[in-house]
Design a protein around this motif. Sequence first.
Motif, PDB file in Angstrom:
ATOM      1  N   PHE A   7      -8.269  -2.505  -1.534  1.00  0.00           N
ATOM      2  CA  PHE A   7      -9.486  -2.213  -2.298  1.00  0.00           C
ATOM      3  C   PHE A   7     -10.307  -3.475  -2.453  1.00  0.00           C
ATOM      4  O   PHE A   7      -9.811  -4.528  -2.836  1.00  0.00           O
ATOM      5  CB  PHE A   7      -9.159  -1.644  -3.678  1.00  0.00           C
TER       6      PHE A   7
ATOM      7  N   GLU B  20      -2.842   5.215   0.636  1.00  0.00           N
ATOM      8  CA  GLU B  20      -3.686   4.079   0.986  1.00  0.00           C
ATOM      9  C   GLU B  20      -3.613   3.776   2.481  1.00  0.00           C
ATOM     10  O   GLU B  20      -4.642   3.507   3.127  1.00  0.00           O
ATOM     11  CB  GLU B  20      -3.268   2.853   0.180  1.00  0.00           C
TER      12      GLU B  20
ATOM     13  N   LYS C 210       0.831  -1.202   0.000  1.00  0.00           N
ATOM     14  CA  LYS C 210       0.000   0.000   0.000  1.00  0.00           C
ATOM     15  C   LYS C 210       0.870   1.259   0.000  1.00  0.00           C
ATOM     16  O   LYS C 210       1.912   1.313   0.661  1.00  0.00           O
ATOM     17  CB  LYS C 210      -0.927   0.009   1.221  1.00  0.00           C
TER      18      LYS C 210
ATOM     19  N   TYR D   4     -12.310   0.598   0.343  1.00  0.00           N
ATOM     20  CA  TYR D   4     -11.217  -0.050   1.073  1.00  0.00           C
ATOM     21  C   TYR D   4     -11.744  -0.723   2.329  1.00  0.00           C
ATOM     22  O   TYR D   4     -12.402  -0.102   3.159  1.00  0.00           O
ATOM     23  CB  TYR D   4     -10.112   0.955   1.398  1.00  0.00           C
TER      24      TYR D   4
END
Length: 382
Positions: free
Chosen positions: A314, A156, A152, A243
């Motif tokens: 995700f 993120e 990530k 997410y």
Amino acid sequence: MSSIGLFAFSVEEYRRRLCMVQDVMRARHLDWAILDEPETMGWLSGYAVGENLWRACLVPVVGDPFLLIRKLDRAPARAKSWLQDFVAFSDWEEPVSVLAAALRSRGAHARIGVDFQSHSFTRQRQDLLAHALPESIFCDLERAVWDARRCKSNEEVEHLRVAANLLDRAVLKVADAIRPDASQRDVAAVAAAEYYRLGFDDGFVGYVTAGSDWDCLHSSMSDEPIGDGALVHVELLPKLKGYSVRIMRTVAVGRATDDQKSTFAALCALQDEQFRAMRPGAVAADVDAIVRQGVLSAGLRPDYENITGYTLGFSAPSSQRVSDLYRSFVPTATWLLENGMVFHMYTSARGLAVSETVLVTESGAERLTRTPRKIFETGVKA
């Protein structure tokens, strides 16, 4: 741009992902890539939708992608995606034919990458595309785009931190709603309402079930009153702008027994040891063995047939996959942990379960979920 803005992430973040996909394509000598799984499509474009009709994100080896979508979906796609190019079809048109025409109008497309493990890329669609584009060669991406998602970015991670903080608030609200005369459905309704109040996406709430052993994790929800003395398994699975963050806790209706408390403490201790081992370069099977062998050696379970953790990131609003098992902690896992990976790590025994959303760092796993690691007890003051 923060994750609270119009899009989930900055355009720069999406362009970083595009570069990663195009690097994969150059390594495989591809002219185009078809991303038709909602997980990869949404990760790159910012927009994913269920498959009432086929849809995809089309990526050139140079330049910006375009989305193939229903005309009905153009407005929500424009609201959520950073992309500017949309090829839209009417509901009575064949999407494959529309895609083939769009590719022909954009020039050379001799080598086209598609993930042959995609649930969306059926044999029929492959045959239709081959017929519509007879000069093209279709090459297997071999989960390479899934692999590109494994670590990530800073954006993120920050987004997942926000989501985990909200999840901690939700799980406390849910635990407080459990009482003997409430049904599991009543408690799930509290969770759903809290998701909406906190700003989580639409979607699957998770599991609120009562059971006596580890296999209660995926039990069906009951409409019967929970009753005194029950152990309630709470597993919340919300998403924030696509997410997913996750947590498991156990709620005792009444007071937990000394044996239940000691079992839960043993599970947490083994998992804490596992977290400390989750450093870059660690072998996944070695990390898995800490909990798996520890639980079996302690006699807490007669066998251990499920995984001890899996990928988070995700997660599409509509997919055949409830969980992302691309990277899983199992005895046969030879892959190595890397800085920036995020996982849902969990363990269970004797009707008790505990899990966290964790980030791999140089010093071990960092818990993003921070809910107290204890058995919650109804009617008992802290």
